[in-house]
Structures are given as structure tokens and as C-alpha cells.
Design an enzyme around this catalytic site. Structure first.
Site, short mmCIF file in Angstrom:
data_model
loop_
_atom_site.label_atom_id
_atom_site.label_comp_id
_atom_site.label_asym_id
_atom_site.label_seq_id
_atom_site.Cartn_x
_atom_site.Cartn_y
_atom_site.Cartn_z
N CYS A 1 43.48 43.89 40.46
CA CYS A 1 42.11 44.41 40.27
C CYS A 1 41.03 43.34 40.38
O CYS A 1 40.17 43.43 41.27
CB CYS A 1 42.02 45.10 38.93
N PHE B 1 38.48 37.96 26.44
CA PHE B 1 38.35 37.41 27.80
C PHE B 1 37.66 36.06 27.83
O PHE B 1 36.93 35.72 28.75
CB PHE B 1 37.69 38.42 28.75
N LEU B 2 37.91 35.30 26.77
CA LEU B 2 37.41 33.92 26.73
C LEU B 2 38.58 32.95 26.60
O LEU B 2 38.41 31.87 26.04
CB LEU B 2 36.44 33.74 25.55
N ARG C 1 44.25 48.75 31.53
CA ARG C 1 44.87 47.46 31.82
C ARG C 1 46.36 47.66 31.99
O ARG C 1 46.97 48.41 31.23
CB ARG C 1 44.66 46.48 30.65
N GLY D 1 42.44 29.09 31.06
CA GLY D 1 43.83 28.96 31.49
C GLY D 1 43.93 28.79 33.00
O GLY D 1 42.96 28.37 33.65
N THR E 1 39.28 53.22 42.58
CA THR E 1 38.12 52.33 42.56
C THR E 1 37.50 52.30 43.96
O THR E 1 38.12 51.81 44.90
CB THR E 1 38.54 50.92 42.13
N VAL F 1 47.73 54.14 38.00
CA VAL F 1 46.57 54.90 37.51
C VAL F 1 46.88 56.40 37.47
O VAL F 1 46.67 57.08 36.46
CB VAL F 1 45.33 54.63 38.40
N LYS G 1 32.20 50.55 37.29
CA LYS G 1 33.58 50.07 37.43
C LYS G 1 33.61 48.63 38.00
O LYS G 1 34.23 47.73 37.44
CB LYS G 1 34.36 51.02 38.35
C1 UGA Z 1 41.73 44.85 34.62
C2 UGA Z 1 40.70 45.32 33.58
O1 UGA Z 1 40.85 44.60 32.36
C3 UGA Z 1 40.82 46.82 33.32
O2 UGA Z 1 39.80 47.25 32.44
C4 UGA Z 1 40.71 47.57 34.65
O3 UGA Z 1 40.85 48.97 34.47
C5 UGA Z 1 41.78 47.07 35.59
O4 UGA Z 1 41.61 45.65 35.80
C6 UGA Z 1 41.63 47.81 36.90
O5 UGA Z 1 40.60 47.67 37.55
O6 UGA Z 1 42.51 48.63 37.22
P1 UGA Z 1 44.34 44.22 34.54
O7 UGA Z 1 44.16 43.75 35.93
O8 UGA Z 1 45.48 45.10 34.20
O9 UGA Z 1 43.03 45.03 34.04
O10 UGA Z 1 44.49 42.93 33.63
P2 UGA Z 1 43.62 42.13 32.54
O11 UGA Z 1 44.25 42.29 31.22
O12 UGA Z 1 42.20 42.44 32.65
O13 UGA Z 1 43.88 40.62 33.01
C7 UGA Z 1 43.49 40.19 34.32
C8 UGA Z 1 43.77 38.72 34.51
O14 UGA Z 1 42.88 37.93 33.74
C9 UGA Z 1 45.18 38.27 34.09
O15 UGA Z 1 45.69 37.43 35.08
C10 UGA Z 1 44.95 37.51 32.80
O16 UGA Z 1 45.92 36.52 32.59
C11 UGA Z 1 43.58 36.90 33.06
N1 UGA Z 1 42.83 36.59 31.82
C12 UGA Z 1 42.46 37.57 30.97
C13 UGA Z 1 42.48 35.28 31.56
O17 UGA Z 1 42.78 34.35 32.33
N2 UGA Z 1 41.76 34.99 30.42
C14 UGA Z 1 41.38 35.97 29.56
O18 UGA Z 1 40.72 35.65 28.56
C15 UGA Z 1 41.75 37.29 29.84
#
Ligand code: UGA
Length: 427
Positions: free
Chosen positions: A258, A247-248, A152, A251, A121, A11, A202
Site C-alpha cells: 500500500c 507511526f513514529l 492493515r 527503522g 484504492t 480487502v 484514502k
Molecule cells: C496500510 C495502512 O496502515 C492502512 O490503514 C491501509 O488500509 C493499508 O495500508 C492499505 O492501503 O490497504 P499496511 O500496509 O497493512 O496498512 O501496513 P502498516 O501497518 O500501515 O505498515 C506499513 C509499513 O510501515 C510496514 O512496513 C511497517 O513496518 C512500517 N512502519 C509502520 C514503520 O516503519 N514505522 C511505523 O511507525 C509504522
């Protein structure tokens, strides 16, 4: 504007580099000397696409520098960002000792009125405590602005420079305006609110996204039982603008540094103010179950996993990162090993980090080598290079042609037509 950023994790480093890119004079501070020495040489300690380029460009143009000398960085800067870690404490609460230590250091070294920007956070109410603490050690007025990050991993630079929104929480309009001015060049929506709302935005955002994932995973469980395809269901739902298609993806569960931590922390925040947030307990429960699901499904297919050779594609908690924190792969591989399966894993970037969590399994560099003699291939992290595989070649290497698609990322019809047994999540 002269800015100090304290904490050069993903960050802090992304925020510092991007703020420099917007024309500010930024000094990034960390207590870790070796990290600072590496950064000065342009070596980036994390894998984050595009970051190295932004750091190098701004160092070269003398807008970005690095130091371990927090006192000087603070006295030289008008605005000081706190971007230190808030790991999960024993009771699920965010651990705030690093944030408070920085607040104290800022107070002690403030040579004029300062603005602290809290990017870490933190639980609701922390901004006010940071202000009290910093001012306790300072004769100058110190304003604190809560400015949560929504970056992300894997697309953090883009997320910083092209955010959906910027949230600024402050009771002081001058301080809020100063931070608003930093973000104005991005030309995006800026929401100014009070510190508590900003802090809650947040947690609520991350918890909502985690809820969305667990929700679709529960729909996948139904789809599995009624001959529906959850990918089609998600598409149909997502076309409704009120729902949205992101995010739908059902899996094998969410991971990372996070969602798991923030889902826990928000429950603790709720409890601390006398409210029980039941929905998030269920979100966590579903997520834990999802991580086991690919193994359960494979066991059902093969009868027993004992002595079977399983190729796991992808280890990082998601593509485009080497981060293994709370990665679904860890739980999945532990379960496979417990079932006495032989695991061969491959990940383009995360292998070194994975070895800390999974020291005993076998690693391969190429998916084709990993698939050799395997009884099943299991996709856990949907890296692009695993999506574009030559499946005829993979199939020829395998002992039995079974694919467990833990991310619903493959074309089921195509694989079935090629003679694979396809096992997805809810399809
Ligand atoms: C997440 C948030 O998306 C960011 O907005 C936030 O700033 C960040 O946390 C944080 O708090 O610092 P991040 O942890 O980098 O970001 O990853 P994501 O892309 O959100 O994915 C998180 C998890 O969800 C992954 O394991 C991904 O595989 C899973 N996921 C995501 C699913 O299983 N299905 C989905 O449809 C989307």
C-alpha cells in the site's frame, strides 16, 4: 441486505466475511476457480489473524458463500462491492483495468437499479467513471459510492469491525444512506462526503502515515549524530495529542502493498491536475535510504562484510503477515549478498513467499539455529517471537555478539549489559 463482493483478495475477503458477520447475506466472487473451491472448503489463501474463524462461522450460518459466477451474484444482490486490485502501472498511476472490467460486468448483469461500492484504492474521479461505464451497459440506474478501506494487514478483521472511521463518498443521498446503514451497527464515526473527497482521503491518509515514518527516520539520522535517542524523541513528540504516538517508530523503512504504491499514485494524481507534490518525493527518497541503513551501519562496524555470516530475523514487510511485497528485507539481503556476506534468514510465516524474492539464501526455522556461527544478528521484522528471545542463548551461538536492531525494538541497555554491541537506528 444482499451483497456481492467482487474480488477475494485481502480487502474483499475481509469485507465480505465481516459484512456477513454483521448479518448480511454476502456472496464473494472471484475469477480464480481454485481460490473459490478452497474458500468453499474453508481454506483461506492469505495469512490474516482471525479471518478463518469469521469465514467459517458465516459459511456455517449460511450468510457467506463463494462463486465464480459474477452474473448471478450481481443479479441476486442489491449492493455490489468492487474489491479488485489496482496495482501500480508503468507510470506510477494505479492500473484500473480490473475495476473497469468489473464495472462493465455489473452494468451488463444489472436486472434492477444497483449500488456499486468502490472499495479498491482508485485515483480521484474513478467513481464517476465507474458509474458512467456501468450505466452505459445497463438500462437501470446505477449509483456508485466510494468507500475506501483502512485495513492493515495482520489486523484487518479488527480494523474492519472496530474502525476509527468509515468514509462514504456519494452524490446520491439514498445510496449513501444504504451504505451508512451497513456500517451503523459498528457504532463508529461515519463521514459522508462527495466521491472525490472520499477517494482523496484514502491516498492522503496513507501518504500522511508514510510521511510520518520518513519524518521520524530523518529525525533518527540527526539523533545518531547528536547522541540523542530517537525512541525517546518519538515518545516525547507523540505525547502531544496533535502529533500522536503511532507511526513514529524509526527503522529500516516502510514496505507492503500500500504505502509504496499509494505514495507514487498520489504524486501522479497531483501531476495530472497540474501540481507537483515535492514532499512525497522526499518521503520516498528517505525510505529507500532507510532500507540500506542497517547494512551501512554493519559495514562500518565490521569494516568489510565479505565472508561474514549474517543472521536476518524477519522477512515479511511487517509482523503478522506473510506478505513480502516491497519488504525491506529484500533490499537489505540483496545489499548483504552484494557485499559478499553469507545470509541466514528466518521468518515464522513468510519463508515460502520470501523464496520467490530471495531464492539463494539459506533459511532456518529457529532463530537460535540461524544465529549459529554468525558475525551479527539483524532484526528486520519485529515479530513477537523475535522480541522475546533468550539472548544469552543467542549470544552463545554467535561468532561475534553484534545486534543490528533495524526496528529499534530491543532493550539497548539490557543487550549492552549482556556484552552485545548494539546498533540501532537513531539511538
Ligand atoms: C496500510 C495502512 O496502515 C492502512 O490503514 C491501509 O488500509 C493499508 O495500508 C492499505 O492501503 O490497504 P499496511 O500496509 O497493512 O496498512 O501496513 P502498516 O501497518 O500501515 O505498515 C506499513 C509499513 O510501515 C510496514 O512496513 C511497517 O513496518 C512500517 N512502519 C509502520 C514503520 O516503519 N514505522 C511505523 O511507525 C509504522
Amino acid at each position: 441486505m444482499k451483497i456481492a463482493v467482487i474480488g477475494t483478495g485481502y480487502v474483499g475477503l475481509v469485507a465480505g466475511a465481516c459484512l456477513a458477520d454483521l448479518g448480511n447475506q454476502v456472496i464473494c466472487v472471484d475469477i480464480d476457480e481454485s481460490k473459490i473451491t478452497s474458500l468453499e472448503k474453508g481454506i483461506i489463501p492469505i495469512y490474516e489473524p482471525g479471518l478463518e474463524e469469521v469465514v467459517k462461522r458465516n459459511v456455517l450460518e449460511k450468510r457467506l458463500s463463494f462463486t465464480t459466477d459474477s452474473a448471478k451474484a450481481i443479479s441476486d444482490s442489491k449492493i455490489i462491492f468492487i474489491a479488485v486490485g489496482t496495482p501500480q502501472g508503468d507510470d506510477g498511476k494505479a492500473e484500473l483495468k480490473y475495476v473497469y472490467a468489473v464495472a462493465e460486468t455489473i452494468g451488463k448483469n444489472a436486472n434492477e437499479p444497483k449500488i456499486i461500492v468502490d472499495k479498491s484504492t482508485v485515483p480521484v474521479g474513478t467513481s464517476r467513471k465507474v458509474k458512467e461505464l456501468a450505466e452505459k451497459f445497463s438500462e437501470h440506474r446505477i449509483e456508485v459510492v466510494s468507500n475506501p478501506e483502512f485495513l492493515r494487514e495482520g489486523s484487518a478483521v479488527k480494523d474492519f469491525l472496530e474502525p476509527d472511521r468509515v468514509v462514504i463518498g456519494s452524490d446520491n443521498s439514498e445510496a449513501a444512506k444504504a451504505i451508512e446503514d451497513l456500517y451503523k451497527p459498528l457504532g463508529k464515526e461515519i463521514l459522508i462526503t462527495n466521491p472525490e473527497s472520499a477517494e482523496l482521503i484514502k491516498y492522503a491518509s496513507n501518504a500522511f502515515l508514510a510521511t510520518k515514518i520518513s519524518f521520524i527516520n530523518e529525525i533518527a539520522a540527526i539523533a545518531d549524530r547528536v547522541n540523542a535517542d530517537v525512541s525517546e524523541v518519538a515518545k516525547g513528540m507523540g505525547l502531544d495529542a496533535r502529533i500522536g504516538k503511532q507511526f513514529l517508530n524509526a527503522g529500516c523503512g516502510y514496505g507492503g502493498s500500500c504505502f509504496p504504491k499509494d505514495v507514487k499514485a498520489l504524486q501522479k494524481i497531483a501531476l495530472d491536475c497540474g501540481y507537483k507534490l515535492d514532499i512525497l518525493r522526499e518521503v520516498e527518497k528517505v525510505n529507500e535510504y532507510q532500507k540500506m541503513l542497517p547494512v551501512e551501519k554493519l559495514k562500518k562496524e565490521l569494516g568489510s562484510l565479505s565472508g561474514k555470516k549474517i543472521c536476518v530475523l524477519g522477512l515479511a514487510f511487517k509482523p503478522n503477515t506473510d506478505d513480502m511485497r516491497e519488504a525491506s528485507s529484500i533490499k537489505i539481503i540483496h545489499a548483504l549478498v552484494k557485499e559478499k556476506a553469507q545470509v541466514v534468514a528466518v521468518d515464522p510465516i513468510a519463508e515460502e513467499n520470501a523464496k520467490q524474492f530471495l531464492p539463494k539464501i539459506h533459511y532456518e526455522k529457529s532463530p537460535y539455529a540461524a544465529a549459529k556461527g554468525c558475525d551479527a544478528v539483524m532484526l528486520v521484522t519485529e515479530w513477537n517471537e523475535f522480541l522475546e528471545l533468550d539472548f544469552a542463548k543467542i549470544g552463545a551461538e554467535m561468532n561475534s555478539k553484534i545486534i543490528v536492531d533495524g526496528r529499534n525494538a530491543y532493550d539497548r541497555e539490557k543487550l549492552v549489559a549482556m556484552g552485545f554491541k548494539y546498533i540501532g537506528i537513531g539511538r
